[in-house]
Design an enzyme around this catalytic site. Structure first.
Site, PDB file in Angstrom:
ATOM      1  N   LYS B  52       0.826  -1.212   0.000  1.00  0.00           N
ATOM      2  CA  LYS B  52       0.000   0.000   0.000  1.00  0.00           C
ATOM      3  C   LYS B  52       0.863   1.266   0.000  1.00  0.00           C
ATOM      4  CE  LYS B  52      -3.851  -2.347   2.330  1.00  0.00           C
ATOM      5  NZ  LYS B  52      -4.536  -2.615   3.621  1.00  0.00           N
ATOM      6  N   GLN B  96      -4.225  -1.343   9.873  1.00  0.00           N
ATOM      7  CA  GLN B  96      -4.234  -2.644   9.205  1.00  0.00           C
ATOM      8  C   GLN B  96      -4.920  -3.684  10.096  1.00  0.00           C
ATOM      9  OE1 GLN B  96      -3.188  -3.379   6.014  1.00  0.00           O
ATOM     10  NE2 GLN B  96      -3.987  -5.448   6.362  1.00  0.00           N
ATOM     11  N   ASP B 119     -10.336   3.863   4.430  1.00  0.00           N
ATOM     12  CA  ASP B 119     -10.854   2.499   4.277  1.00  0.00           C
ATOM     13  C   ASP B 119     -12.388   2.485   4.245  1.00  0.00           C
ATOM     14  OD1 ASP B 119      -9.027   0.503   3.797  1.00  0.00           O
ATOM     15  OD2 ASP B 119      -8.614   0.070   5.909  1.00  0.00           O
TER      16      ASP B 119
END
Lengths: 296, 296
Positions: B52, B96, B119
Protein backbone atom coordinates in the site's frame (compact mmCIF):
# COMPACT_ATOMS: atom_id res chain seq x y z
CA UNK A 1 -57.47 -17.42 3.55
CA UNK A 2 -54.61 -15.35 4.96
CA UNK A 3 -54.68 -14.30 8.56
CA UNK A 4 -54.61 -10.56 9.04
CA UNK A 5 -51.52 -9.10 10.72
CA UNK A 6 -53.18 -6.62 13.06
CA UNK A 7 -50.82 -3.72 13.69
CA UNK A 8 -53.33 -1.92 15.87
CA UNK A 9 -53.59 -4.84 18.30
CA UNK A 10 -49.82 -5.46 18.29
CA UNK A 11 -49.27 -1.79 18.99
CA UNK A 12 -51.71 -1.92 21.90
CA UNK A 13 -49.72 -4.78 23.45
CA UNK A 14 -46.37 -3.08 22.86
CA UNK A 15 -47.52 0.27 24.20
CA UNK A 16 -48.81 -1.39 27.37
CA UNK A 17 -45.35 -2.96 27.82
CA UNK A 18 -43.66 0.38 27.23
CA UNK A 19 -45.93 2.20 29.68
CA UNK A 20 -44.40 0.03 32.41
CA UNK A 21 -40.89 1.06 31.33
CA UNK A 22 -41.97 4.70 31.33
CA UNK A 23 -43.39 4.34 34.83
CA UNK A 24 -40.12 2.81 36.04
CA UNK A 25 -38.12 5.70 34.54
CA UNK A 26 -40.48 8.20 36.12
CA UNK A 27 -40.02 6.54 39.49
CA UNK A 28 -36.31 7.21 38.96
CA UNK A 29 -37.08 10.85 38.25
CA UNK A 30 -36.95 10.80 34.44
CA UNK A 31 -39.88 11.46 32.12
CA UNK A 32 -39.00 10.47 28.55
CA UNK A 33 -39.70 13.41 26.27
CA UNK A 34 -40.20 13.81 22.52
CA UNK A 35 -40.09 17.23 20.86
CA UNK A 36 -41.55 17.56 17.41
CA UNK A 37 -40.65 20.53 15.25
CA UNK A 38 -43.36 21.47 12.75
CA UNK A 39 -42.71 24.14 10.14
CA UNK A 40 -45.77 25.78 8.56
CA UNK A 41 -49.40 24.74 8.74
CA UNK A 42 -49.87 21.83 6.36
CA UNK A 43 -53.03 20.10 7.68
CA UNK A 44 -51.75 16.55 7.03
CA UNK A 45 -48.48 17.31 8.86
CA UNK A 46 -50.42 18.87 11.74
CA UNK A 47 -52.51 15.71 12.04
CA UNK A 48 -49.43 13.42 11.99
CA UNK A 49 -47.67 15.52 14.60
CA UNK A 50 -50.72 15.63 16.84
CA UNK A 51 -51.10 11.84 16.69
CA UNK A 52 -47.41 11.41 17.59
CA UNK A 53 -47.48 13.69 20.61
CA UNK A 54 -50.85 12.26 21.75
CA UNK A 55 -49.36 8.75 21.59
CA UNK A 56 -46.44 9.95 23.76
CA UNK A 57 -48.73 11.41 26.37
CA UNK A 58 -50.91 8.31 26.47
CA UNK A 59 -47.81 6.40 27.60
CA UNK A 60 -46.89 8.92 30.29
CA UNK A 61 -44.12 10.45 28.16
CA UNK A 62 -43.77 14.15 27.46
CA UNK A 63 -44.87 15.12 23.94
CA UNK A 64 -44.09 18.67 22.85
CA UNK A 65 -44.77 20.39 19.52
CA UNK A 66 -42.82 23.47 18.44
CA UNK A 67 -44.58 25.15 15.52
CA UNK A 68 -42.49 27.53 13.44
CA UNK A 69 -43.75 29.83 10.69
CA UNK A 70 -43.60 28.66 7.06
CA UNK A 71 -40.96 31.30 6.27
CA UNK A 72 -38.64 30.48 9.19
CA UNK A 73 -35.00 30.86 8.20
CA UNK A 74 -32.51 28.02 8.26
CA UNK A 75 -30.59 29.81 11.01
CA UNK A 76 -33.69 30.17 13.20
CA UNK A 77 -34.60 26.51 12.70
CA UNK A 78 -31.02 25.46 13.54
CA UNK A 79 -31.15 27.59 16.71
CA UNK A 80 -34.34 25.78 17.79
CA UNK A 81 -32.68 22.40 17.16
CA UNK A 82 -29.54 23.53 19.03
CA UNK A 83 -31.67 24.36 22.06
CA UNK A 84 -33.43 20.97 21.94
CA UNK A 85 -30.08 19.18 21.46
CA UNK A 86 -28.83 20.84 24.66
CA UNK A 87 -31.99 20.31 26.74
CA UNK A 88 -31.60 17.27 29.03
CA UNK A 89 -35.41 16.97 29.37
CA UNK A 90 -35.68 16.33 25.62
CA UNK A 91 -34.68 12.76 24.71
CA UNK A 92 -36.03 12.58 21.18
CA UNK A 93 -36.21 15.24 18.46
CA UNK A 94 -38.16 14.89 15.26
CA UNK A 95 -38.49 17.43 12.46
CA UNK A 96 -41.71 16.69 10.59
CA UNK A 97 -41.22 16.28 6.85
CA UNK A 98 -41.79 17.59 4.25
CA UNK A 99 -40.11 20.94 4.94
CA UNK A 100 -40.70 24.07 2.85
CA UNK A 101 -38.43 24.14 -0.21
CA UNK A 102 -36.15 26.90 1.11
CA UNK A 103 -34.98 24.67 3.98
CA UNK A 104 -32.28 22.07 3.16
CA UNK A 105 -33.87 19.00 4.77
CA UNK A 106 -30.68 16.89 4.72
CA UNK A 107 -28.70 19.56 6.57
CA UNK A 108 -31.62 19.99 8.99
CA UNK A 109 -31.74 16.27 9.76
CA UNK A 110 -27.93 16.22 10.24
CA UNK A 111 -28.28 19.08 12.72
CA UNK A 112 -30.21 16.87 15.15
CA UNK A 113 -27.85 15.21 17.65
CA UNK A 114 -27.57 11.52 16.64
CA UNK A 115 -28.34 10.46 20.23
CA UNK A 116 -31.72 12.24 19.99
CA UNK A 117 -32.49 11.32 16.35
CA UNK A 118 -35.45 9.03 17.08
CA UNK A 119 -36.51 9.00 13.41
CA UNK A 120 -33.16 7.37 12.60
CA UNK A 121 -32.58 9.61 9.57
CA UNK A 122 -29.15 11.01 10.60
CA UNK A 123 -26.31 9.46 8.56
CA UNK A 124 -24.61 8.43 11.82
CA UNK A 125 -27.63 6.33 12.74
CA UNK A 126 -27.88 4.98 9.20
CA UNK A 127 -24.25 3.89 9.53
CA UNK A 128 -24.67 2.36 12.98
CA UNK A 129 -27.75 0.46 11.75
CA UNK A 130 -25.84 -0.64 8.65
CA UNK A 131 -23.07 -2.21 10.75
CA UNK A 132 -25.58 -3.68 13.23
CA UNK A 133 -24.59 -1.50 16.19
CA UNK A 134 -27.21 -1.70 19.00
CA UNK A 135 -26.83 2.04 19.69
CA UNK A 136 -28.46 2.81 16.33
CA UNK A 137 -31.90 4.33 16.06
CA UNK A 138 -33.53 2.34 13.29
CA UNK A 139 -36.11 4.22 11.18
CA UNK A 140 -39.57 3.54 12.58
CA UNK A 141 -41.26 1.80 9.64
CA UNK A 142 -38.55 -0.86 9.05
CA UNK A 143 -38.21 -1.32 12.82
CA UNK A 144 -41.98 -1.80 13.08
CA UNK A 145 -42.01 -4.40 10.30
CA UNK A 146 -39.18 -6.38 11.96
CA UNK A 147 -41.06 -6.26 15.28
CA UNK A 148 -44.29 -7.38 13.61
CA UNK A 149 -42.61 -10.36 11.94
CA UNK A 150 -40.99 -11.35 15.23
CA UNK A 151 -44.11 -11.05 17.35
CA UNK A 152 -46.26 -12.80 14.77
CA UNK A 153 -43.84 -15.73 14.75
CA UNK A 154 -43.01 -15.39 11.05
CA UNK A 155 -39.51 -16.79 10.52
CA UNK A 156 -37.16 -15.03 8.13
CA UNK A 157 -34.08 -17.31 8.19
CA UNK A 158 -33.65 -19.05 4.88
CA UNK A 159 -36.73 -17.30 3.49
CA UNK A 160 -36.59 -15.25 0.32
CA UNK A 161 -37.79 -11.72 1.07
CA UNK A 162 -38.58 -9.59 -1.96
CA UNK A 163 -38.83 -5.85 -1.33
CA UNK A 164 -40.48 -3.56 -3.88
CA UNK A 165 -39.17 -0.01 -3.60
CA UNK A 166 -35.75 1.29 -2.55
CA UNK A 167 -36.42 4.32 -0.32
CA UNK A 168 -33.82 5.36 2.23
CA UNK A 169 -36.37 5.43 5.05
CA UNK A 170 -38.10 2.09 4.47
CA UNK A 171 -36.74 -0.35 1.91
CA UNK A 172 -32.98 0.06 2.16
CA UNK A 173 -32.78 -0.10 5.98
CA UNK A 174 -35.22 -3.01 5.92
CA UNK A 175 -33.07 -4.92 3.42
CA UNK A 176 -30.06 -4.31 5.66
CA UNK A 177 -31.88 -5.57 8.78
CA UNK A 178 -33.33 -8.66 7.11
CA UNK A 179 -30.06 -9.91 5.60
CA UNK A 180 -28.07 -9.46 8.84
CA UNK A 181 -27.02 -12.33 11.10
CA UNK A 182 -30.05 -13.30 13.16
CA UNK A 183 -32.87 -12.57 10.69
CA UNK A 184 -30.71 -14.29 8.02
CA UNK A 185 -33.10 -13.76 5.11
CA UNK A 186 -32.11 -13.90 1.45
CA UNK A 187 -33.15 -10.46 0.21
CA UNK A 188 -33.99 -9.17 -3.26
CA UNK A 189 -34.52 -5.44 -3.71
CA UNK A 190 -36.57 -4.37 -6.74
CA UNK A 191 -37.64 -0.93 -8.01
CA UNK A 192 -38.81 1.05 -11.04
CA UNK A 193 -35.89 -0.19 -13.14
CA UNK A 194 -36.60 -3.88 -12.48
CA UNK A 195 -37.82 -5.50 -15.68
CA UNK A 196 -40.58 -8.11 -15.22
CA UNK A 197 -41.31 -7.30 -11.59
CA UNK A 198 -43.70 -10.25 -11.34
CA UNK A 199 -40.86 -12.72 -12.01
CA UNK A 200 -39.36 -11.54 -8.72
CA UNK A 201 -42.48 -11.04 -6.62
CA UNK A 202 -43.63 -14.58 -7.51
CA UNK A 203 -40.48 -15.95 -5.85
CA UNK A 204 -41.19 -14.22 -2.54
CA UNK A 205 -41.81 -16.16 0.64
CA UNK A 206 -42.27 -12.73 2.22
CA UNK A 207 -43.24 -9.80 -0.02
CA UNK A 208 -42.79 -6.25 1.26
CA UNK A 209 -44.20 -3.45 -0.88
CA UNK A 210 -43.31 0.18 -0.21
CA UNK A 211 -43.91 2.20 -3.36
CA UNK A 212 -47.10 4.27 -2.99
CA UNK A 213 -49.06 2.99 -5.98
CA UNK A 214 -52.50 1.44 -5.61
CA UNK A 215 -52.90 -2.10 -7.01
CA UNK A 216 -49.21 -2.33 -7.95
CA UNK A 217 -49.27 -5.96 -6.79
CA UNK A 218 -52.05 -8.12 -8.19
CA UNK A 219 -53.01 -11.71 -7.39
CA UNK A 220 -51.12 -13.17 -10.37
CA UNK A 221 -47.89 -11.68 -9.01
CA UNK A 222 -47.68 -13.74 -5.79
CA UNK A 223 -47.24 -17.38 -4.95
CA UNK A 224 -49.62 -19.31 -2.68
CA UNK A 225 -48.77 -19.01 1.00
CA UNK A 226 -46.84 -15.77 0.69
CA UNK A 227 -46.65 -13.36 3.64
CA UNK A 228 -47.51 -9.85 2.40
CA UNK A 229 -46.43 -6.66 4.18
CA UNK A 230 -48.06 -3.63 2.57
CA UNK A 231 -46.39 -0.33 3.44
CA UNK A 232 -48.36 1.71 0.87
CA UNK A 233 -50.63 4.52 2.01
CA UNK A 234 -52.72 5.77 -0.90
CA UNK A 235 -55.80 8.00 -0.76
CA UNK A 236 -58.61 7.01 -3.09
CA UNK A 237 -61.83 8.99 -3.52
CA UNK A 238 -64.76 7.47 -1.58
CA UNK A 239 -68.04 9.37 -1.55
CA UNK A 240 -69.40 7.03 1.11
CA UNK A 241 -66.70 8.14 3.59
CA UNK A 242 -67.18 11.23 5.75
CA UNK A 243 -63.78 12.54 4.60
CA UNK A 244 -64.53 11.84 0.95
CA UNK A 245 -61.60 9.39 0.67
CA UNK A 246 -60.28 6.18 2.12
CA UNK A 247 -56.78 4.73 2.47
CA UNK A 248 -55.56 1.72 0.51
CA UNK A 249 -52.16 0.08 0.23
CA UNK A 250 -50.04 -0.99 -2.75
CA UNK A 251 -51.43 -4.53 -3.02
CA UNK A 252 -54.83 -5.72 -4.18
CA UNK A 253 -55.86 -6.88 -0.71
CA UNK A 254 -59.19 -8.53 -1.61
CA UNK A 255 -57.71 -10.61 -4.44
CA UNK A 256 -54.51 -11.59 -2.59
CA UNK A 257 -55.93 -12.42 0.85
CA UNK A 258 -57.36 -15.80 -0.36
CA UNK A 259 -53.91 -16.83 -1.70
CA UNK A 260 -51.56 -15.50 1.00
CA UNK A 261 -50.86 -17.04 4.40
CA UNK A 262 -50.70 -13.67 6.18
CA UNK A 263 -51.26 -10.08 5.10
CA UNK A 264 -51.25 -6.60 6.63
CA UNK A 265 -54.36 -4.48 6.08
CA UNK A 266 -54.28 -0.77 5.18
CA UNK A 267 -55.10 0.97 7.43
CA UNK A 268 -54.33 -0.93 10.61
CA UNK A 269 -51.24 -2.85 9.55
CA UNK A 270 -47.80 -1.24 9.28
CA UNK A 271 -49.06 2.29 10.05
CA UNK A 272 -49.72 1.89 13.79
CA UNK A 273 -46.43 -0.02 14.18
CA UNK A 274 -44.54 2.98 12.79
CA UNK A 275 -45.78 5.35 15.51
CA UNK A 276 -45.24 2.62 18.11
CA UNK A 277 -41.58 2.34 17.13
CA UNK A 278 -41.21 6.12 17.38
CA UNK A 279 -42.29 5.73 21.00
CA UNK A 280 -39.89 2.80 21.43
CA UNK A 281 -37.02 4.86 20.00
CA UNK A 282 -37.83 7.78 22.32
CA UNK A 283 -37.85 5.40 25.26
CA UNK A 284 -34.50 3.96 24.10
CA UNK A 285 -33.11 7.50 23.83
CA UNK A 286 -34.23 8.29 27.38
CA UNK A 287 -32.64 5.09 28.70
CA UNK A 288 -29.37 5.66 26.79
CA UNK A 289 -29.23 9.27 28.05
CA UNK A 290 -29.15 8.20 31.70
CA UNK A 291 -25.45 7.34 32.10
CA UNK A 292 -24.55 10.66 30.51
CA UNK A 293 -26.96 12.50 32.83
CA UNK A 294 -25.51 10.67 35.81
CA UNK A 295 -22.00 11.74 34.80
CA UNK A 296 -23.22 15.32 34.71
CA UNK B 1 -15.32 -17.59 -24.20
CA UNK B 2 -15.51 -14.83 -21.60
CA UNK B 3 -13.26 -11.86 -21.90
CA UNK B 4 -11.01 -11.36 -18.90
CA UNK B 5 -11.59 -8.25 -16.81
CA UNK B 6 -8.00 -7.18 -16.24
CA UNK B 7 -7.76 -5.32 -12.93
CA UNK B 8 -4.03 -4.88 -13.29
CA UNK B 9 -4.35 -3.02 -16.58
CA UNK B 10 -7.33 -0.94 -15.36
CA UNK B 11 -5.34 -0.02 -12.28
CA UNK B 12 -2.40 1.05 -14.43
CA UNK B 13 -4.66 3.42 -16.37
CA UNK B 14 -6.32 4.79 -13.24
CA UNK B 15 -3.05 5.30 -11.41
CA UNK B 16 -1.65 7.22 -14.37
CA UNK B 17 -4.72 9.49 -14.23
CA UNK B 18 -4.32 9.96 -10.50
CA UNK B 19 -0.62 10.78 -10.80
CA UNK B 20 -1.66 13.88 -12.77
CA UNK B 21 -4.02 14.93 -9.97
CA UNK B 22 -1.26 14.37 -7.43
CA UNK B 23 1.13 16.51 -9.48
CA UNK B 24 -1.47 19.30 -9.61
CA UNK B 25 -1.95 19.19 -5.83
CA UNK B 26 1.81 19.24 -5.32
CA UNK B 27 2.10 22.28 -7.57
CA UNK B 28 -0.37 23.89 -5.14
CA UNK B 29 1.86 22.91 -2.23
CA UNK B 30 0.01 19.82 -1.02
CA UNK B 31 1.36 16.26 -1.06
CA UNK B 32 -1.42 13.76 -0.38
CA UNK B 33 -0.35 11.52 2.48
CA UNK B 34 -1.46 8.12 3.75
CA UNK B 35 -0.42 6.84 7.18
CA UNK B 36 -0.78 3.14 7.85
CA UNK B 37 -0.75 1.87 11.43
CA UNK B 38 0.53 -1.69 11.76
CA UNK B 39 0.36 -3.49 15.10
CA UNK B 40 2.66 -6.48 15.55
CA UNK B 41 4.71 -8.33 12.97
CA UNK B 42 2.34 -10.62 11.08
CA UNK B 43 4.21 -11.27 7.78
CA UNK B 44 1.06 -11.15 5.62
CA UNK B 45 0.02 -7.81 7.18
CA UNK B 46 3.55 -6.47 6.70
CA UNK B 47 3.40 -7.42 3.03
CA UNK B 48 -0.02 -5.78 2.53
CA UNK B 49 1.09 -2.59 4.26
CA UNK B 50 4.30 -2.42 2.24
CA UNK B 51 2.39 -2.79 -1.02
CA UNK B 52 0.00 0.00 0.00
CA UNK B 53 2.70 2.51 0.93
CA UNK B 54 4.76 1.58 -2.16
CA UNK B 55 1.71 2.24 -4.35
CA UNK B 56 1.33 5.67 -2.70
CA UNK B 57 4.92 6.59 -3.35
CA UNK B 58 4.77 5.44 -6.96
CA UNK B 59 2.07 8.07 -7.49
CA UNK B 60 4.02 10.85 -5.81
CA UNK B 61 1.99 10.61 -2.61
CA UNK B 62 3.47 10.26 0.86
CA UNK B 63 3.16 6.74 2.28
CA UNK B 64 4.10 6.31 5.94
CA UNK B 65 4.01 3.18 8.11
CA UNK B 66 3.84 3.38 11.90
CA UNK B 67 4.67 0.01 13.41
CA UNK B 68 3.55 -0.57 17.00
CA UNK B 69 4.46 -3.54 19.20
CA UNK B 70 2.06 -6.49 19.42
CA UNK B 71 1.30 -5.65 23.08
CA UNK B 72 0.56 -1.95 22.53
CA UNK B 73 -2.23 -0.76 24.82
CA UNK B 74 -5.53 0.62 23.57
CA UNK B 75 -4.61 4.00 25.07
CA UNK B 76 -1.26 4.11 23.29
CA UNK B 77 -2.87 3.16 19.98
CA UNK B 78 -5.57 5.82 20.46
CA UNK B 79 -2.86 8.41 21.17
CA UNK B 80 -1.13 7.54 17.89
CA UNK B 81 -4.43 7.88 16.03
CA UNK B 82 -5.15 11.19 17.80
CA UNK B 83 -1.84 12.54 16.59
CA UNK B 84 -2.52 11.45 13.00
CA UNK B 85 -6.08 12.87 13.17
CA UNK B 86 -4.58 16.24 14.12
CA UNK B 87 -1.71 16.23 11.60
CA UNK B 88 -2.62 18.33 8.52
CA UNK B 89 0.04 16.51 6.43
CA UNK B 90 -1.83 13.22 6.95
CA UNK B 91 -4.91 12.96 4.71
CA UNK B 92 -5.68 9.29 5.03
CA UNK B 93 -5.32 6.95 8.02
CA UNK B 94 -5.59 3.19 7.85
CA UNK B 95 -5.24 0.70 10.69
CA UNK B 96 -4.23 -2.64 9.20
CA UNK B 97 -6.54 -5.51 10.24
CA UNK B 98 -6.60 -7.96 11.89
CA UNK B 99 -5.61 -6.43 15.24
CA UNK B 100 -4.42 -8.48 18.23
CA UNK B 101 -7.37 -9.76 20.27
CA UNK B 102 -6.82 -7.37 23.20
CA UNK B 103 -7.57 -4.36 20.99
CA UNK B 104 -11.26 -3.59 20.30
CA UNK B 105 -11.12 -3.15 16.52
CA UNK B 106 -14.53 -1.44 16.23
CA UNK B 107 -13.59 1.22 18.77
CA UNK B 108 -10.22 1.63 17.04
CA UNK B 109 -11.84 2.17 13.63
CA UNK B 110 -14.30 4.66 15.18
CA UNK B 111 -11.36 6.56 16.63
CA UNK B 112 -10.12 7.51 13.15
CA UNK B 113 -11.56 10.86 12.07
CA UNK B 114 -14.23 10.14 9.44
CA UNK B 115 -12.67 12.71 7.09
CA UNK B 116 -9.43 10.65 7.10
CA UNK B 117 -11.04 7.19 7.10
CA UNK B 118 -9.90 6.15 3.64
CA UNK B 119 -10.85 2.50 4.28
CA UNK B 120 -14.48 3.66 4.71
CA UNK B 121 -15.00 1.47 7.78
CA UNK B 122 -16.16 4.23 10.18
CA UNK B 123 -19.94 4.09 10.81
CA UNK B 124 -20.21 7.73 9.72
CA UNK B 125 -18.83 6.81 6.31
CA UNK B 126 -21.03 3.71 6.17
CA UNK B 127 -24.01 5.98 6.83
CA UNK B 128 -22.98 8.59 4.27
CA UNK B 129 -22.45 5.86 1.68
CA UNK B 130 -25.80 4.30 2.60
CA UNK B 131 -27.64 7.56 1.90
CA UNK B 132 -25.59 8.23 -1.25
CA UNK B 133 -23.71 11.27 0.08
CA UNK B 134 -20.72 12.15 -2.15
CA UNK B 135 -18.60 12.99 0.92
CA UNK B 136 -18.56 9.28 1.87
CA UNK B 137 -15.44 7.19 1.66
CA UNK B 138 -16.67 3.95 0.12
CA UNK B 139 -14.78 0.79 1.18
CA UNK B 140 -12.10 0.04 -1.41
CA UNK B 141 -13.22 -3.36 -2.71
CA UNK B 142 -16.85 -2.40 -3.49
CA UNK B 143 -15.63 0.93 -4.90
CA UNK B 144 -13.15 -0.94 -7.10
CA UNK B 145 -15.83 -3.29 -8.42
CA UNK B 146 -18.13 -0.38 -9.30
CA UNK B 147 -15.26 1.35 -11.08
CA UNK B 148 -14.37 -1.83 -12.96
CA UNK B 149 -17.96 -2.34 -14.17
CA UNK B 150 -18.14 1.30 -15.27
CA UNK B 151 -14.81 1.34 -17.11
CA UNK B 152 -15.46 -2.03 -18.75
CA UNK B 153 -18.79 -0.73 -20.07
CA UNK B 154 -20.85 -3.35 -18.27
CA UNK B 155 -24.33 -1.88 -17.69
CA UNK B 156 -26.09 -2.54 -14.38
CA UNK B 157 -29.46 -0.81 -14.90
CA UNK B 158 -32.23 -3.36 -15.11
CA UNK B 159 -29.75 -6.19 -14.62
CA UNK B 160 -30.13 -8.74 -11.86
CA UNK B 161 -27.03 -8.74 -9.70
CA UNK B 162 -26.68 -11.68 -7.33
CA UNK B 163 -24.15 -11.24 -4.53
CA UNK B 164 -22.88 -14.25 -2.58
CA UNK B 165 -21.72 -13.25 0.91
CA UNK B 166 -22.91 -10.46 3.20
CA UNK B 167 -19.76 -8.95 4.72
CA UNK B 168 -19.83 -5.36 5.98
CA UNK B 169 -16.73 -4.43 4.00
CA UNK B 170 -17.62 -5.91 0.60
CA UNK B 171 -21.09 -7.33 -0.01
CA UNK B 172 -23.39 -5.03 1.97
CA UNK B 173 -21.87 -1.75 0.73
CA UNK B 174 -21.80 -3.18 -2.79
CA UNK B 175 -25.50 -4.09 -2.62
CA UNK B 176 -26.23 -0.56 -1.43
CA UNK B 177 -24.24 1.02 -4.28
CA UNK B 178 -25.69 -1.21 -7.00
CA UNK B 179 -29.35 -0.69 -6.08
CA UNK B 180 -29.02 3.12 -5.82
CA UNK B 181 -30.31 5.55 -8.44
CA UNK B 182 -27.79 5.59 -11.27
CA UNK B 183 -26.55 1.99 -11.18
CA UNK B 184 -30.23 0.92 -10.79
CA UNK B 185 -29.59 -2.81 -10.53
CA UNK B 186 -32.02 -5.30 -9.05
CA UNK B 187 -29.96 -6.88 -6.26
CA UNK B 188 -30.24 -10.21 -4.48
CA UNK B 189 -28.00 -10.84 -1.49
CA UNK B 190 -27.36 -14.48 -0.56
CA UNK B 191 -25.31 -16.08 2.21
CA UNK B 192 -24.76 -19.24 4.26
CA UNK B 193 -28.45 -19.39 5.22
CA UNK B 194 -29.68 -19.26 1.63
CA UNK B 195 -31.18 -22.64 0.72
CA UNK B 196 -30.50 -23.81 -2.86
CA UNK B 197 -27.88 -21.18 -3.65
CA UNK B 198 -27.74 -22.32 -7.27
CA UNK B 199 -31.39 -21.35 -7.83
CA UNK B 200 -30.29 -17.76 -7.18
CA UNK B 201 -26.88 -17.73 -8.87
CA UNK B 202 -28.44 -19.13 -12.07
CA UNK B 203 -30.64 -16.03 -12.29
CA UNK B 204 -27.68 -13.65 -12.19
CA UNK B 205 -26.87 -11.36 -15.09
CA UNK B 206 -23.94 -10.26 -12.94
CA UNK B 207 -22.65 -12.63 -10.25
CA UNK B 208 -20.41 -11.27 -7.48
CA UNK B 209 -18.85 -13.81 -5.12
CA UNK B 210 -17.16 -12.72 -1.89
CA UNK B 211 -17.05 -15.65 0.49
CA UNK B 212 -13.53 -17.07 0.65
CA UNK B 213 -14.23 -20.66 -0.38
CA UNK B 214 -12.52 -22.28 -3.33
CA UNK B 215 -14.83 -23.69 -6.04
CA UNK B 216 -17.96 -22.47 -4.27
CA UNK B 217 -19.39 -21.57 -7.68
CA UNK B 218 -19.29 -24.30 -10.31
CA UNK B 219 -20.25 -24.20 -13.98
CA UNK B 220 -23.73 -25.66 -13.39
CA UNK B 221 -24.54 -22.70 -11.09
CA UNK B 222 -24.35 -19.93 -13.72
CA UNK B 223 -26.29 -19.04 -16.84
CA UNK B 224 -24.67 -18.47 -20.24
CA UNK B 225 -23.42 -14.92 -20.76
CA UNK B 226 -23.12 -14.09 -17.07
CA UNK B 227 -20.57 -11.51 -15.89
CA UNK B 228 -18.60 -12.99 -12.98
CA UNK B 229 -16.77 -10.86 -10.40
CA UNK B 230 -14.69 -13.07 -8.10
CA UNK B 231 -13.64 -11.39 -4.86
CA UNK B 232 -12.31 -14.59 -3.26
CA UNK B 233 -8.64 -14.86 -2.29
CA UNK B 234 -7.82 -18.43 -1.31
CA UNK B 235 -4.38 -19.98 -0.91
CA UNK B 236 -4.02 -23.47 -2.30
CA UNK B 237 -0.88 -25.57 -1.99
CA UNK B 238 1.19 -25.60 -5.18
CA UNK B 239 4.53 -27.35 -5.13
CA UNK B 240 5.37 -25.91 -8.54
CA UNK B 241 5.27 -22.37 -7.17
CA UNK B 242 8.31 -20.80 -5.48
CA UNK B 243 6.16 -19.86 -2.47
CA UNK B 244 4.59 -23.32 -2.25
CA UNK B 245 1.09 -21.97 -2.86
CA UNK B 246 -0.97 -20.06 -5.40
CA UNK B 247 -4.04 -17.86 -5.08
CA UNK B 248 -7.45 -18.85 -6.42
CA UNK B 249 -10.86 -17.25 -6.15
CA UNK B 250 -14.27 -18.58 -5.16
CA UNK B 251 -15.38 -19.60 -8.64
CA UNK B 252 -14.21 -22.46 -10.82
CA UNK B 253 -12.54 -20.16 -13.35
CA UNK B 254 -11.55 -22.76 -15.95
CA UNK B 255 -15.02 -24.30 -16.12
CA UNK B 256 -16.93 -21.02 -16.07
CA UNK B 257 -14.84 -18.96 -18.48
CA UNK B 258 -16.26 -20.77 -21.56
CA UNK B 259 -19.85 -20.00 -20.43
CA UNK B 260 -19.53 -16.43 -19.08
CA UNK B 261 -19.33 -13.22 -21.13
CA UNK B 262 -16.78 -11.64 -18.80
CA UNK B 263 -14.89 -12.81 -15.72
CA UNK B 264 -12.26 -11.50 -13.32
CA UNK B 265 -9.17 -13.63 -12.79
CA UNK B 266 -7.60 -14.31 -9.39
CA UNK B 267 -5.03 -12.87 -9.02
CA UNK B 268 -5.17 -9.79 -11.24
CA UNK B 269 -8.88 -9.00 -11.08
CA UNK B 270 -10.50 -7.31 -8.10
CA UNK B 271 -7.33 -7.30 -5.98
CA UNK B 272 -5.38 -4.57 -7.78
CA UNK B 273 -8.55 -2.45 -7.99
CA UNK B 274 -8.84 -2.52 -4.20
CA UNK B 275 -5.43 -0.90 -3.65
CA UNK B 276 -6.13 1.53 -6.50
CA UNK B 277 -9.30 2.70 -4.74
CA UNK B 278 -7.35 3.18 -1.51
CA UNK B 279 -5.15 5.60 -3.47
CA UNK B 280 -8.26 7.24 -4.94
CA UNK B 281 -9.79 7.66 -1.47
CA UNK B 282 -6.55 9.18 -0.14
CA UNK B 283 -6.51 11.59 -3.06
CA UNK B 284 -10.17 12.46 -2.37
CA UNK B 285 -9.33 13.04 1.31
CA UNK B 286 -6.49 15.39 0.33
CA UNK B 287 -8.76 17.33 -2.01
CA UNK B 288 -11.60 17.56 0.55
CA UNK B 289 -9.15 18.74 3.21
CA UNK B 290 -8.13 21.80 1.19
CA UNK B 291 -11.01 24.19 2.01
CA UNK B 292 -10.52 23.47 5.71
CA UNK B 293 -6.78 24.13 5.40
CA UNK B 294 -7.49 27.37 3.56
CA UNK B 295 -9.79 28.51 6.35
CA UNK B 296 -7.04 27.88 8.84
Amino acid sequence: MARTLDGTELSRVMRAEMAQDVAALQAAGVTPGLSVVLVGNNPASQAYVASKTRACEALGMRGQTLTLPEDVSKEELFAVIDRLNADPAVHGILVQLPLPAHLPYKAVLEHIHPAKDVDGFHPVNAGLAFVGDPRAFVPCTPAGIMEMLRREGIPTRGRHVVIVGRSLIVSKPLASLLMAPGPDATVTLTHRHTPDLASFTRQADILIVAVGKQNLITADMVKPGVVVIDVGQNRVPDEGSPRGYRMVGDVDFDAIQPIASAITPVPGGVGPMTITMLLANTLQAAKQAQPRTAQG
